[in-house]
Design a protein around this motif. Structure first.
Motif, PDB file in Angstrom:
ATOM      1  N   ILE B  46       0.833  -1.205   0.000  1.00 33.15           N
ATOM      2  CA  ILE B  46       0.000   0.000   0.000  1.00 33.15           C
ATOM      3  C   ILE B  46       0.865   1.252   0.000  1.00 33.15           C
ATOM      4  O   ILE B  46       0.585   2.221  -0.713  1.00 33.15           O
ATOM      5  CB  ILE B  46      -0.944   0.002   1.218  1.00 33.15           C
ATOM      6  N   PHE B  64       2.270  12.875   5.850  1.00 30.72           N
ATOM      7  CA  PHE B  64       0.809  12.881   5.829  1.00 30.72           C
ATOM      8  C   PHE B  64       0.240  12.585   7.211  1.00 30.72           C
ATOM      9  O   PHE B  64      -0.722  13.226   7.649  1.00 30.72           O
ATOM     10  CB  PHE B  64       0.275  11.869   4.812  1.00 30.72           C
ATOM     11  N   GLN B 133      -5.891  14.317   1.853  1.00 30.70           N
ATOM     12  CA  GLN B 133      -6.761  13.343   2.519  1.00 30.70           C
ATOM     13  C   GLN B 133      -7.730  12.709   1.522  1.00 30.70           C
ATOM     14  O   GLN B 133      -8.002  11.513   1.583  1.00 30.70           O
ATOM     15  CB  GLN B 133      -7.522  13.982   3.684  1.00 30.70           C
ATOM     16  N   ALA B 136      -5.795  10.157  -0.240  1.00 29.74           N
ATOM     17  CA  ALA B 136      -5.570   8.983   0.609  1.00 29.74           C
ATOM     18  C   ALA B 136      -6.812   8.115   0.692  1.00 29.74           C
ATOM     19  O   ALA B 136      -6.727   6.885   0.618  1.00 29.74           O
ATOM     20  CB  ALA B 136      -5.135   9.427   2.006  1.00 29.74           C
ATOM     21  N   SER B 137      -7.955   8.748   0.820  1.00 32.41           N
ATOM     22  CA  SER B 137      -9.195   7.980   0.926  1.00 32.41           C
ATOM     23  C   SER B 137      -9.516   7.262  -0.383  1.00 32.41           C
ATOM     24  O   SER B 137     -10.001   6.129  -0.382  1.00 32.41           O
ATOM     25  CB  SER B 137     -10.362   8.907   1.318  1.00 32.41           C
ATOM     26  N   GLU B 140      -7.302   4.304  -0.694  1.00 33.59           N
ATOM     27  CA  GLU B 140      -7.808   3.210   0.132  1.00 33.59           C
ATOM     28  C   GLU B 140      -8.833   2.396  -0.651  1.00 33.59           C
ATOM     29  O   GLU B 140      -8.787   1.171  -0.658  1.00 33.59           O
ATOM     30  CB  GLU B 140      -8.437   3.798   1.396  1.00 33.59           C
TER      31      GLU B 140
END
Lengths: 176, 176
Positions: B46, B64, B133, B136-137, B140
């Motif tokens: 990841i 981050f 963010q 990042a989401s 994911e």
DNA sequence: TATTGTTATACTCTATAACTATA
DNA sequence: TATAGTTATAGAGTATAACAATA
């Protein structure tokens, strides 16, 4: 030569989660929605215990991984080790040299490729690895004591699906 | 001074799982019974994607994480960051200096402790973090697309129980 | 021409000791 | 005396380029 000596230090403090200052006051909820964050924290927690318990054998996690693959794949080559463990060839050279100097592994000629060399555990290496694997398996039980065997298997399965994407059935790249 | 410049390189090859040599021939079954091994492999997988996608913001995972905790805990101190992220104070100094030089964070005087300083995102920092963010989401979702939302939640829950041992009910260290 | 193992080397990450200002 | 932030530095981990021997 990058390796100063045969025996390495292996020391590391590993900070066993001391709540010196406040920490429960800090909101980490967003980070905890990220798998990478959670996986890394979990890995580091386990590795810190691994380092402590494997210090008696002078084996770091990567050394143990190397020995494990050699033990279960006698004759494996350096390149194959690199591929399986995601290690770069130049960084493996020193590790193997140390393990060979310690008399734990042996390099033999490859049966078909004279460039390569098959890696094997020595008799002493087999004894060492047997003990180390027992320690590793016990460590697994101890550090994961909060999880049931089924939860542990679920965790492993999910993690494998993260780092080894499902190439199985219902894939999208089929020819028809 | 340890930091060469404000902008860091952030380069890294991250080897996107190329099966150059054989690799399916190698038996890794024992290693895959170890949670530390699986968690580390998953985290590295990841993180390699994280590095690629966050390069546009010049943010490493640790940067981050720092920004995230400052964003969600305005006025957090350096020590608290270290405790929450398991970073040693000397190693945080340079990161904060770079972020401050970039105009992403601001250090203000602590309301009660004149030794400490409260950390805050600047206006530019808030804009940067908001975008980061979101990235990042999205990451994911993309990297965990093989897992259902429920499986993801199960994975996170299990990982948290590994690195943050259950201090809850049915503990053994109760006074009576 | 490509690959195996290797050397040399640079860069990043992690850790310890010690200092100052303040609590 | 203890803690927050800092400096300097050592050590471990990770990366690239380039080479000789062999495929």
């Amino acid at each position: 030569m990058a390796e100063p000596s045969t025996a390495r230090s292996l020391k590391r403090s590993s900070s066993p989660r001391k709540a010196a200052t406040v920490e429960g006051d800090i909101d980490t909820s967003y980070l905890e929605t990220l798998t990478g964050y959670n996986a890394r924290r979990a890995a580091l927690t386990i590795i810190s215990v691994f380092l402590e318990r494997m210090a008696q054998y002078e084996l770091r996690p990567v050394d143990f991984s190397v020995l494990s693959l050699i033990a279960h794949n006698p004759g494996i080559t350096s390149r194959q080790l690199c591929g399986a463990l995601d290690i770069l060839p130049p960084n493996l050279v020193g590790m193997l040299r140390v393990l060979e100097t310690r008399g734990v592994i042996e390099k033999r000629e490859h049966p078909t490729d004279r460039r390569a060399q098959g890696l094997h555990l020595s008799a002493a290496g087999k004894k060492l690895y047997t003990k180390a694997q027992r320690t590793a398996s016990q460590l697994e039980l101890d550090t994961l004591s909060d999880l049931s065997p089924q939860e542990r298997e679920t965790l492993h399965s999910l993690l494998r699906r993260v780092y080894r994407p499902t190439r199985g059935p219902a894939a999208s790249d089929q020819t028809m």
